[in-house]
Design an enzyme around this catalytic site. Structure first.
Site, PDB file in Angstrom:
ATOM      1  N   ARG A 144       6.747  -0.639 -14.507  1.00 56.68           N
ATOM      2  CA  ARG A 144       7.612   0.522 -14.250  1.00 56.68           C
ATOM      3  C   ARG A 144       8.741   0.159 -13.291  1.00 56.68           C
ATOM      4  NH1 ARG A 144       4.505   6.033 -12.612  1.00 56.68           N
ATOM      5  NH2 ARG A 144       5.005   5.418 -10.484  1.00 56.68           N
ATOM      6  N   LYS A 175       5.435  -8.214  -5.139  1.00 57.38           N
ATOM      7  CA  LYS A 175       4.218  -8.424  -4.362  1.00 57.38           C
ATOM      8  C   LYS A 175       3.165  -7.421  -4.818  1.00 57.38           C
ATOM      9  CE  LYS A 175       2.480  -6.776  -0.816  1.00 57.38           C
ATOM     10  NZ  LYS A 175       1.117  -6.806  -1.392  1.00 57.38           N
ATOM     11  N   ALA A 179      -0.703  -5.722  -5.105  1.00 53.58           N
ATOM     12  CA  ALA A 179      -1.754  -5.468  -4.109  1.00 53.58           C
ATOM     13  C   ALA A 179      -2.703  -6.665  -4.066  1.00 53.58           C
ATOM     14  CB  ALA A 179      -2.518  -4.204  -4.478  1.00 53.58           C
ATOM     15  N   GLY A 205       2.787   3.146  -3.248  1.00 51.54           N
ATOM     16  CA  GLY A 205       1.575   3.040  -2.448  1.00 51.54           C
ATOM     17  C   GLY A 205       1.389   4.298  -1.622  1.00 51.54           C
ATOM     18  N   SER A 206       0.695   4.155  -0.526  1.00 50.25           N
ATOM     19  CA  SER A 206       0.348   5.325   0.269  1.00 50.25           C
ATOM     20  C   SER A 206       1.559   5.832   1.063  1.00 50.25           C
ATOM     21  CB  SER A 206      -0.771   4.959   1.249  1.00 50.25           C
ATOM     22  OG  SER A 206      -0.328   3.917   2.089  1.00 50.25           O
ATOM     23  N   GLU A 237       7.445   5.612  -4.289  1.00 47.92           N
ATOM     24  CA  GLU A 237       6.476   6.400  -5.075  1.00 47.92           C
ATOM     25  C   GLU A 237       5.212   6.461  -4.244  1.00 47.92           C
ATOM     26  OE1 GLU A 237       7.079   7.942  -7.823  1.00 47.92           O
ATOM     27  OE2 GLU A 237       8.915   7.019  -8.536  1.00 47.92           O
ATOM     28  N   LEU A 238       4.981   7.595  -3.592  1.00 47.03           N
ATOM     29  CA  LEU A 238       3.939   7.653  -2.557  1.00 47.03           C
ATOM     30  C   LEU A 238       2.774   8.553  -2.976  1.00 47.03           C
ATOM     31  CD1 LEU A 238       6.435   7.784   0.460  1.00 47.03           C
ATOM     32  CD2 LEU A 238       5.499   5.790  -0.728  1.00 47.03           C
ATOM     33  N   CYS A 247      -2.378   8.660  -8.172  1.00 50.79           N
ATOM     34  CA  CYS A 247      -1.535   9.521  -7.342  1.00 50.79           C
ATOM     35  C   CYS A 247      -1.366  10.877  -8.011  1.00 50.79           C
ATOM     36  CB  CYS A 247      -0.183   8.864  -7.117  1.00 50.79           C
ATOM     37  SG  CYS A 247       0.606   8.384  -8.649  1.00 50.79           S
ATOM     38  N   GLU A 279      -5.733  13.031   0.173  1.00 51.02           N
ATOM     39  CA  GLU A 279      -5.894  12.480  -1.163  1.00 51.02           C
ATOM     40  C   GLU A 279      -7.343  12.006  -1.294  1.00 51.02           C
ATOM     41  OE1 GLU A 279      -3.042   9.290  -1.580  1.00 51.02           O
ATOM     42  OE2 GLU A 279      -2.641   9.862  -3.633  1.00 51.02           O
TER      43      GLU A 279
HETATM   44  P1  NAP Z   1      -1.171   0.973   0.139  1.00 47.79           P
HETATM   45  O1  NAP Z   1      -2.298   0.599   1.010  1.00 47.79           O
HETATM   46  O2  NAP Z   1      -0.046   1.716   0.720  1.00 47.79           O
HETATM   47  O3  NAP Z   1      -0.661  -0.402  -0.495  1.00 47.79           O
HETATM   48  C1  NAP Z   1       0.341  -0.432  -1.490  1.00 47.79           C
HETATM   49  C2  NAP Z   1       0.975  -1.803  -1.480  1.00 47.79           C
HETATM   50  O4  NAP Z   1       1.617  -2.001  -0.227  1.00 47.79           O
HETATM   51  C3  NAP Z   1       0.014  -2.962  -1.643  1.00 47.79           C
HETATM   52  O5  NAP Z   1       0.645  -3.990  -2.353  1.00 47.79           O
HETATM   53  C4  NAP Z   1      -0.220  -3.383  -0.204  1.00 47.79           C
HETATM   54  O6  NAP Z   1      -0.623  -4.726  -0.065  1.00 47.79           O
HETATM   55  C5  NAP Z   1       1.164  -3.205   0.348  1.00 47.79           C
HETATM   56  N1  NAP Z   1       1.227  -3.085   1.785  1.00 47.79           N
HETATM   57  C6  NAP Z   1       0.383  -2.473   2.631  1.00 47.79           C
HETATM   58  N2  NAP Z   1       0.840  -2.597   3.901  1.00 47.79           N
HETATM   59  C7  NAP Z   1       1.999  -3.297   3.825  1.00 47.79           C
HETATM   60  C8  NAP Z   1       2.943  -3.752   4.780  1.00 47.79           C
HETATM   61  N3  NAP Z   1       2.795  -3.503   6.087  1.00 47.79           N
HETATM   62  N4  NAP Z   1       4.013  -4.448   4.350  1.00 47.79           N
HETATM   63  C9  NAP Z   1       4.188  -4.706   3.051  1.00 47.79           C
HETATM   64  N5  NAP Z   1       3.323  -4.313   2.100  1.00 47.79           N
HETATM   65  C10 NAP Z   1       2.247  -3.609   2.483  1.00 47.79           C
HETATM   66  O7  NAP Z   1      -1.644   1.814  -1.110  1.00 47.79           O
HETATM   67  P2  NAP Z   1      -2.824   1.486  -2.131  1.00 47.79           P
HETATM   68  O8  NAP Z   1      -4.106   1.819  -1.458  1.00 47.79           O
HETATM   69  O9  NAP Z   1      -2.666   0.128  -2.717  1.00 47.79           O
HETATM   70  O10 NAP Z   1      -2.519   2.519  -3.305  1.00 47.79           O
HETATM   71  C11 NAP Z   1      -2.968   3.818  -3.289  1.00 47.79           C
HETATM   72  C12 NAP Z   1      -1.851   4.752  -2.871  1.00 47.79           C
HETATM   73  O11 NAP Z   1      -0.746   4.579  -3.741  1.00 47.79           O
HETATM   74  C13 NAP Z   1      -2.231   6.211  -2.977  1.00 47.79           C
HETATM   75  O12 NAP Z   1      -1.752   6.904  -1.862  1.00 47.79           O
HETATM   76  C14 NAP Z   1      -1.513   6.665  -4.239  1.00 47.79           C
HETATM   77  O13 NAP Z   1      -1.240   8.038  -4.296  1.00 47.79           O
HETATM   78  C15 NAP Z   1      -0.284   5.851  -4.199  1.00 47.79           C
HETATM   79  N6  NAP Z   1       0.318   5.722  -5.534  1.00 47.79           N
HETATM   80  C16 NAP Z   1       1.475   6.410  -5.778  1.00 47.79           C
HETATM   81  C17 NAP Z   1       2.044   6.348  -7.036  1.00 47.79           C
HETATM   82  C18 NAP Z   1       3.301   7.098  -7.358  1.00 47.79           C
HETATM   83  O14 NAP Z   1       3.928   6.785  -8.372  1.00 47.79           O
HETATM   84  N7  NAP Z   1       3.733   8.061  -6.551  1.00 47.79           N
HETATM   85  C19 NAP Z   1       1.447   5.579  -8.044  1.00 47.79           C
HETATM   86  C20 NAP Z   1       0.274   4.898  -7.744  1.00 47.79           C
HETATM   87  C21 NAP Z   1      -0.278   4.972  -6.470  1.00 47.79           C
HETATM   88  P3  NAP Z   1      -2.153  -5.078   0.272  1.00 47.79           P
HETATM   89  O15 NAP Z   1      -2.894  -4.838  -0.959  1.00 47.79           O
HETATM   90  O16 NAP Z   1      -2.131  -6.503   0.636  1.00 47.79           O
HETATM   91  O17 NAP Z   1      -2.575  -4.187   1.390  1.00 47.79           O
END
Ligand code: NAP
Length: 491
Positions: A169, A184, A186, A238-239, A260-261, A294, A391
């Site tokens: 996407r 990058k 996850a 991500g979050s 996209e959070l 999400c 969430e």
């Molecule tokens: P996350 O913990 O925020 O991580 C997302 C990505 O960010 C991962 O690749 C993670 O790497 C990276 N990351 C974390 N801390 C970082 C930093 N300080 N610097 C750079 N990169 C960093 O989220 P998640 O647990 O993977 O995903 C779940 C979340 O994503 C939920 O809140 C969900 O709602 C949201 N989401 C939103 C959408 C949308 O389209 N709105 C779609 C899907 C998911 P690491 O894996 O190494 O920590």
């Protein structure tokens, strides 16, 4: 097209970083383990990028930017189209890979290959529709030329819950627009992106256009990339907590951002709804991806007069679920991503019960290998319960009730999130009122699944900035230039 075994597939997946068209180990030789959440076993050990690897990936993307931007849109589009075709041939491989690294049931993994693949096809078609305009200024004294150009090198960060679709996407519109990228994924689910990079190389993507760094040191590796003045765009899924931080970092370089959070989707059922359709929609909106989406319905807000019947019907459906490793036939509920996710679901259920909710089924983690949580239904969830604010990201369906339409709107909007809402009603005018009054970027009106490559996906409030997919999706990677020229008929 032959079906590969898990062992064959894991041998076929690259284990190194993809930088400037080459597969390379981390400069310091570090590796990170990838675990199957259904068994707790390590399935692969891959390169764990450090700061130097991130810098090398950005160098490659910067070096490739001009020639990729100058590549004819048709050529860029055809590379994406070949990638779409090859992904169809390899759908079993991509589906199996996602199931074993992320846990989703195989049937859903096939669904993600279809959805994720569509972004390649859609943006292969959009690549040739980048346009502009030419016209007179209102005074007639000059001509205004408006053209669109690639933003420049992009950094794309993706989450673990949809390892393929969240990558395509972003990657497909960026490449279609003429941008080069560093991706990058996850650290929990990096294999799908590595396998996809291999596919893109096979269909002729030039070296340096796409670079992939897998790392357990996300912050340390990402910070200097984001701070580098040669980077022009940051796209993050991500979050909300991490997204807020990313926006702050991007602000330093005034980077273009797409965010996209997180979500906290309300799922409103009015008494006039077709209850069978509402129950089907609820099951899809809640339990797809074991609730780890999400877009997952987080708060079921059901009109009091039908709440008991709705709860009875969803509970019957949930009690039929088969829980297990996603590769097994008939399984509809796989593991949660890790032990932390199980603890979170347990804590949310516990809090709701302490505040007076009724447990209709499930409610507990499942002992043994893997990180499983019972599919759960809670009724009579009290206002103020944590489960209505956070969430859930797990297979827990939490029902609260309302009396008047006004109350439903107030409850639904009572959150800092605004990604998606679901509404079930047979009353057309009421449905239209909900479209106008619910503060979300997307809505499912009498339907529980909304995602489509041709649609603009994204949220309002703290659910994000920008849109992915649809004609809007490529705009995130384009910048507009305006050129003024004198009236060519003057003099
Ligand atoms: P996350 O913990 O925020 O991580 C997302 C990505 O960010 C991962 O690749 C993670 O790497 C990276 N990351 C974390 N801390 C970082 C930093 N300080 N610097 C750079 N990169 C960093 O989220 P998640 O647990 O993977 O995903 C779940 C979340 O994503 C939920 O809140 C969900 O709602 C949201 N989401 C939103 C959408 C949308 O389209 N709105 C779609 C899907 C998911 P690491 O894996 O190494 O920590």
């Amino acid at each position: 097209m032959t079906n590969v075994t898990e062992a064959e597939l894991l041998r076929m997946v690259p284990k190194e970083l993809f930088v400037n068209g080459e597969w390379v180990p981390a400069a310091d030789g570090a590796t990170l383990d990838v675990v199957d959440p259904a068994t707790g076993l390590v399935i692969a050990s891959i390169a764990d990028a450090g700061v130097a690897d991130g810098a090398a990936a950005l160098d490659a993307a910067v070096d490739a930017q001009d020639s990729w931007a100058a590549t004819p849109p048709r050529v860029r589009g055809e590379i994406l189209r070949r990638a779409f075709d090859l992904m169809q041939e390899r759908k079993q491989e991509f589906a199996l890979l996602m199931t074993i690294e992320m846990g989703k049931p195989l049937a859903e993994a096939y669904g993600e290959v279809a959805y994720g693949g569509e972004f390649l096809r859609w943006f292969s078609e959009e690549a040739v529709r980048i346009s502009g305009r030419y016209g007179s200024n209102p005074e007639g004294t000059g001509r205004m030329l408006v053209s669109q150009h690639p933003v420049g090198p992009c950094f794309l960060i993706t989450p673990w819950n949809f390892p393929l679709a969240m990558a395509t996407r972003k990657i497909a519109p960026a490449l279609a627009a003429g941008c080069t990228v560093v991706v990058k994924p996850a650290s929990l689910t990096p294999l799908t992106t590595l396998y996809f990079a291999k596919l893109l190389a096979e269909v002729g993507l030039p070296a340096g256009v796409l670079n992939v760094i897998t790392t357990s040191r996300s912050g340390a590796v990402s910070d200097p990339i984001i701070a580098d003045p040669r980077l022009r765009k940051l796209s993050f899924t991500g979050s909300t907590a991490v997204g807020r931080r990313m926006i702050g970092q991007a602000g330093q370089g005034v980077l273009r951002t797409s965010m996209e959070l997180g979500g906290n989707a309300p799922f409103i059922v009015f008494a006039d709804a077709d209850l069978d359709k509402a129950v089907d929609g609820a099951i899809a909106a809640k339990f797809r991806n074991v609730g780890q989406a999400c877009t997952a319905a987080n708060r079921f807000i059901v009109q009091a007069s039908v709440a008991e019947e709705f709860a009875r019907r969803v509970t019957a459906r949930v009690q039929d679920f088969v829980v297990g490793r996603g590769t097994a036939e008939n399984v509809n509920i796989g593991p949660l991503i890790n032990a932390g996710a199980v603890e979170k679901a347990s804590a949310l259920v516990q809090d709701a019960l302490e505040r007076g909710a009724t447990l209709l089924t499930g409610g507990d983690s499942i002992e043994g290998a893997g990180t499983f949580f019972e599919p759960t239904v809670l009724a009579g969830v009290a206002a103020g319960s944590d489960i209505l604010r956070e969430e859930i990201f797990g297979p827990v369906l939490a029902i609260a009730t309302f009396d008047e339409e006004e109350d439903a709107v107030r409850l639904a909007n009572d959150t800092e999130f605004g990604l998606v809402s679901y509404v079930f009603t047979r009353d057309l005018a009421r449905g239209q009122r909900m479209v106008e009054r619910l503060q979300t970027g997307m809505m499912g009106l009498n339907i529980g699944v909304i995602s489509n490559a041709a649609a603009p996906f994204g949220g309002v409030k703290q659910s994000g900035l920008g849109r992915e997919g649809g004609p809007e999706g490529i705009q995130e990677y384009l910048t507009t230039k305006y050129t003024m020229t004198p009236d060519p008929f003057a003099d």
